[in-house]
Scaffold this motif. Structure first.
Motif, mmCIF file in Angstrom:
data_model
loop_
_atom_site.group_PDB
_atom_site.id
_atom_site.type_symbol
_atom_site.label_atom_id
_atom_site.label_comp_id
_atom_site.label_asym_id
_atom_site.label_seq_id
_atom_site.Cartn_x
_atom_site.Cartn_y
_atom_site.Cartn_z
ATOM 1 N N ALA A 1 0.810 -1.215 0.000
ATOM 2 C CA ALA A 1 0.000 0.000 0.000
ATOM 3 C C ALA A 1 0.842 1.263 0.000
ATOM 4 N N THR A 2 1.905 1.278 0.815
ATOM 5 C CA THR A 2 2.746 2.477 0.891
ATOM 6 C C THR A 2 3.418 2.757 -0.453
ATOM 7 N N THR A 3 3.937 1.706 -1.076
ATOM 8 C CA THR A 3 4.602 1.862 -2.374
ATOM 9 C C THR A 3 3.606 2.287 -3.446
ATOM 10 N N ILE A 4 2.414 1.709 -3.383
ATOM 11 C CA ILE A 4 1.389 2.058 -4.373
ATOM 12 C C ILE A 4 0.995 3.525 -4.236
ATOM 13 N N LYS A 5 0.750 3.964 -3.020
ATOM 14 C CA LYS A 5 0.367 5.354 -2.802
ATOM 15 C C LYS A 5 1.484 6.295 -3.269
ATOM 16 N N ALA A 6 2.731 5.902 -3.024
ATOM 17 C CA ALA A 6 3.854 6.743 -3.439
ATOM 18 C C ALA A 6 3.964 6.840 -4.958
ATOM 19 N N SER A 7 3.372 5.872 -5.679
ATOM 20 C CA SER A 7 3.443 5.889 -7.146
ATOM 21 C C SER A 7 2.341 6.737 -7.776
ATOM 22 N N GLU A 8 1.497 7.337 -6.944
ATOM 23 C CA GLU A 8 0.349 8.093 -7.463
ATOM 24 C C GLU A 8 0.796 9.163 -8.454
ATOM 25 N N GLN A 9 0.158 9.173 -9.617
ATOM 26 C CA GLN A 9 0.413 10.189 -10.635
ATOM 27 C C GLN A 9 -0.909 10.828 -11.039
ATOM 28 N N TYR A 10 -0.922 12.136 -10.982
ATOM 29 C CA TYR A 10 -2.106 12.875 -11.422
ATOM 30 C C TYR A 10 -2.008 13.039 -12.940
ATOM 31 N N ILE A 11 -3.037 12.579 -13.647
ATOM 32 C CA ILE A 11 -2.998 12.613 -15.115
ATOM 33 C C ILE A 11 -3.595 13.897 -15.658
ATOM 34 N N GLY A 12 -4.765 14.282 -15.151
ATOM 35 C CA GLY A 12 -5.351 15.511 -15.650
ATOM 36 C C GLY A 12 -6.835 15.595 -15.408
#
Length: 708
Positions: free
Chosen positions: A317-328
């Protein structure tokens, strides 16, 4: 003890292997090939008249049209059922079940459910009943209004394959509390399906199993790590059905958007969280779906429309959340909507925005590591006039909807090139079984021939000409069936003859196959066209005369022939005309060949019917010997032409003339090979005359002296 010491580890090892096998065998069973699954994802229907056709294979852009049918505006969830051949069965939206003709199916109106739910409806096939489908809907409503699950039954064998709803709006037992999340997935052995939903204000994920008869057993409850929000949400599985994602949101608290990846035990119905994290706080979490590889999870929010991406491959979960990318942004304050993995390998996003609702957003390269390279551009797919995006995009049929079984499909072909009337030809007839199960073991294959096309001799053993225009083949006869699913019978060679020129349609029909019903009856005919040409003779004349020069006034012979170069059809009539130039005449008193008449001294007409006809294809008439005499020296051209041959048309008329040259000299050449007598000019003749005169005078003087 030593023996036990050795056996016990082996036993434990065997137990571990058995447990490992059992664990891997608990995933949902996909009972179709990837090609068949791809075909079931062919069609999408959503929003206001959006109709999308992805084809049965490939990654090309779908064909998008405005549905011409009168269909209400569909706000959110729909589901589309397409079988593994890529044939549309039906789709459900805004409380109606529509058949493949885009008309409300018999008894298909009034499907109860919250028509403003993200996933209001799912559908799947009854495993052991061809043509039977379950349609499950939820009445759960955003803002914390719990609902229930209801199911209806569709029978696609009814109404000639257009289907009918035979049971409707039956409450799923077990007191299930549902919301806007709703999905379905096969169980682990292919005998049924699990329907999944979540319950507002609880940590419950609910799974209810269906077999071919309907709901079976009690609901199975799995406990989540956090409460289910009281607003929107979705449940979607990855492509290989090994994981699924649950997105939920809380009214008035975007910070409470929760995204989960989970693993499902399709044998027991229990689900286990892999990871759970808080989603992006711009807007309320609406839907989440996996990229084609399953590495990324795309999450769409609405109010306002936003799009995020997560790398879920770590399972942490921590790694996944850290990978968050806002697309638009995916729309304005009312914009955005569903995000879905398309059959074309792209991610699609709906757009409810009031100003740009005439478009969808397509992410062409969702696996690219950099968001900048995925191909996101708001509204990059313009919808046709009359179509609008709302919030929803469809779910496609869960599992694999196989065609009704069996499914006998005929095919027929004839000669690709035109042929001549009267020449025997062969039709090649095949029969394939495109059903999901069940053999084609009986029935009749009928070949219907039009007027002027008749069955020939030498039919296959199981086939009978019941009339010159109809051949029936018994599919139950020896050497014919049974035809297993995916197999083919044939080709059966059907001899035919055409008696008149033209283009003809030959029809083949299959009837009476046991078990073939509904949609499988829609492809029981086939047709081909054959073209027969008229019998076409081609009369070609040839003419020759003496090869060497000849003397003026000596009778000569012209040899004339007529060949038939046509592929079919005799030269039975017409006129061969030989035209002579000035100074060349028919020899007086000489006989002409039978059928020939000298209409003038310079023209001979031969009636081909009387001069040796008819002339068959490949044969020749003649030679006809035409006697002629030349009255003055010179080289002359003699012409021959054929006219009026019945059936001779087009290109055959272009070679109807012939010509030869003959040469006449002023004296008759010597015979037996002697040297020719030279001719003398005027000067030579004068000199010769003077010499002869002098010789005569000298001769007379000698005679006079002798007399004295």
């Amino acid at each position: 003890m030593k023996l036990l010491h050795k056996v016990l580890p082996l036993a434990l090892l065997g137990l571990a292997a058995t447990q490992a096998w059992a664990q891997t065998n608990t995933n949902p069973l996909q009972n179709c090939t990837p090609t068949q699954v791809r075909a079931t994802e062919r069609y999408w229907f959503a929003g206001n008249k959006i109709a999308m056709d992805f084809g049965v294979s490939g990654t090309a852009l779908p064909t998008i049209t405005a549905n011409p049918a009168t269909i209400p505006w569909v706000d959110e969830g729909t589901t589309v059922v397409t079988d593994s051949n890529g044939t549309l069965q039906f789709w459900v939206g805004q409380g109606n079940v529509y058949n493949r003709d885009q008309v409300v199916m018999s008894n298909g109106n009034g499907i109860v459910g919250n028509q403003s739910a993200v996933q209001v409806v799912v559908a799947f096939a009854a495993p052991d009943v061809p043509g039977k489908y379950f349609v499950v809907s939820t009445s759960g409503l955003a803002a914390g209004n719990p609902g229930t699950l209801l199911y209806s039954v569709v029978d696609m064998t009814a109404n000639g394959g257009l289907g009918a709803v035979t049971s409707k709006n039956i409450t799923v037992p077990g007191g299930i509390s549902s919301n806007e999340t709703l999905s379905a997935v096969p169980n682990n052995d292919g005998t049924g399906y699990w329907v999944l939903t979540t319950s507002y204000g609880t940590r419950n994920l609910v799974a209810q199993q269906f077999d071919s008869n309907g709901p079976v057993g009690a609901p199975v409850i799995s406990t989540l790590s956090e409460n289910v929000g009281n607003l929107f949400g979705s449940i979607y599985f990855n492509k290989d059905l090994t994981q699924f994602a649950v997105a939920t949101s809380v009214q008035g608290s975007n910070a409470s958007n929760v995204i989960r990846t989970m693993r499902f035990n399709a044998q027991t119905g229990q689900a286990t969280e892999i990871a759970s994290w808080r989603g992006g706080a711009l807007g309320s979490a609406y839907a989440a779906d996996f990229s084609p590889s399953g590495k990324y999870l795309y999450v769409s929010n609405i109010y306002p429309g936003q799009l995020y991406r997560y790398d879920v491959s770590s399972g942490d979960a921590t790694t996944i959340k850290a990978s968050e990318q806002y697309i638009g942004i995916t729309g304005g304050s009312n914009g955005g909507g569903h995000v879905r993995r398309g059959a074309d390998g792209a991610m699609w996003v709906a757009n409810r925005d009031n100003t740009t609702g005439n478009s969808l957003t397509r992410i062409a390269a969702p696996e690219e590591a950099l968001v900048a390279n995925i191909g996101f551009a708001l509204g990059n797919i313009t919808l046709p006039a009359g179509a609008n995006s709302v919030w929803g995009l469809p779910q496609t049929v869960a599992g694999c909807a196989k065609p009704l079984a069996p499914d006998a499909v005929p095919a027929v072909s004839g000669p690709a090139a035109p042929f001549y009337v009267g020449t025997p030809q062969t039709l090649a007839v095949n029969l394939s079984n495109q059903g999901g199960s069940g053999n084609v073991a009986d029935g009749t294959l009928t070949i219907n021939l039009p007027a002027n096309v008749q069955a020939g001799s030498g039919l296959p053993a199981a086939c009978t000409a019941v009339s010159p225009q109809q051949i029936n083949c018994d599919l139950a006869a020896a050497g014919m069936g049974p035809v297993a699913p995916g197999a083919n019978l044939g080709p059966l060679s059907i001899p035919v003859t055409v008696s008149a020129p033209g283009t003809y349609n030959v029809d083949v029909t299959v009837a009476g196959v046991t078990g073939e019903t509904g949609a499988a009856l829609l492809n029981n005919t086939a047709q081909t066209s054959i073209t027969a040409l008229a019998l076409a003779p081609d009369a070609v004349p040839a003419i020759s005369g003496p090869a060497a020069p000849f003397g003026v006034g000596t009778p000569q012979v012209l040899a004339v022939q007529v060949a038939n170069n046509g592929a079919a059809g005799d030269v039975t009539d017409g006129t061969l005309t030989v035209t002579l130039p000035a100074n060349v005449q028919v020899t007086g008193g000489a006989s002409l060949p039978a059928g020939c008449t000298a209409t003038t001294p310079q023209q001979i007409a031969c009636n081909l019917a009387l001069a040796g006809g008819p002339v068959a294809p490949g044969a020749s008439l003649g030679p006809l010997n035409i006697p002629v005499t030349v009255s003055a020296p010179g080289t002359y051209s003699v012409d021959a032409v054929v006219t009026g041959v019945t059936g001779e048309v087009d290109a055959a008329l272009l070679n109807n003339t012939a010509q030869t040259s003959i040469t006449a000299q002023g004296s008759v050449p010597p015979v037996n090979g002697a040297a020719p007598v030279p001719t003398l000019g005027a000067g030579a003749l004068a000199a010769l005359s003077a010499a002869l005169g002098a010789l005569a005078i000298a001769t007379r003087r000698r005679k006079a002296r002798s007399a004295e």
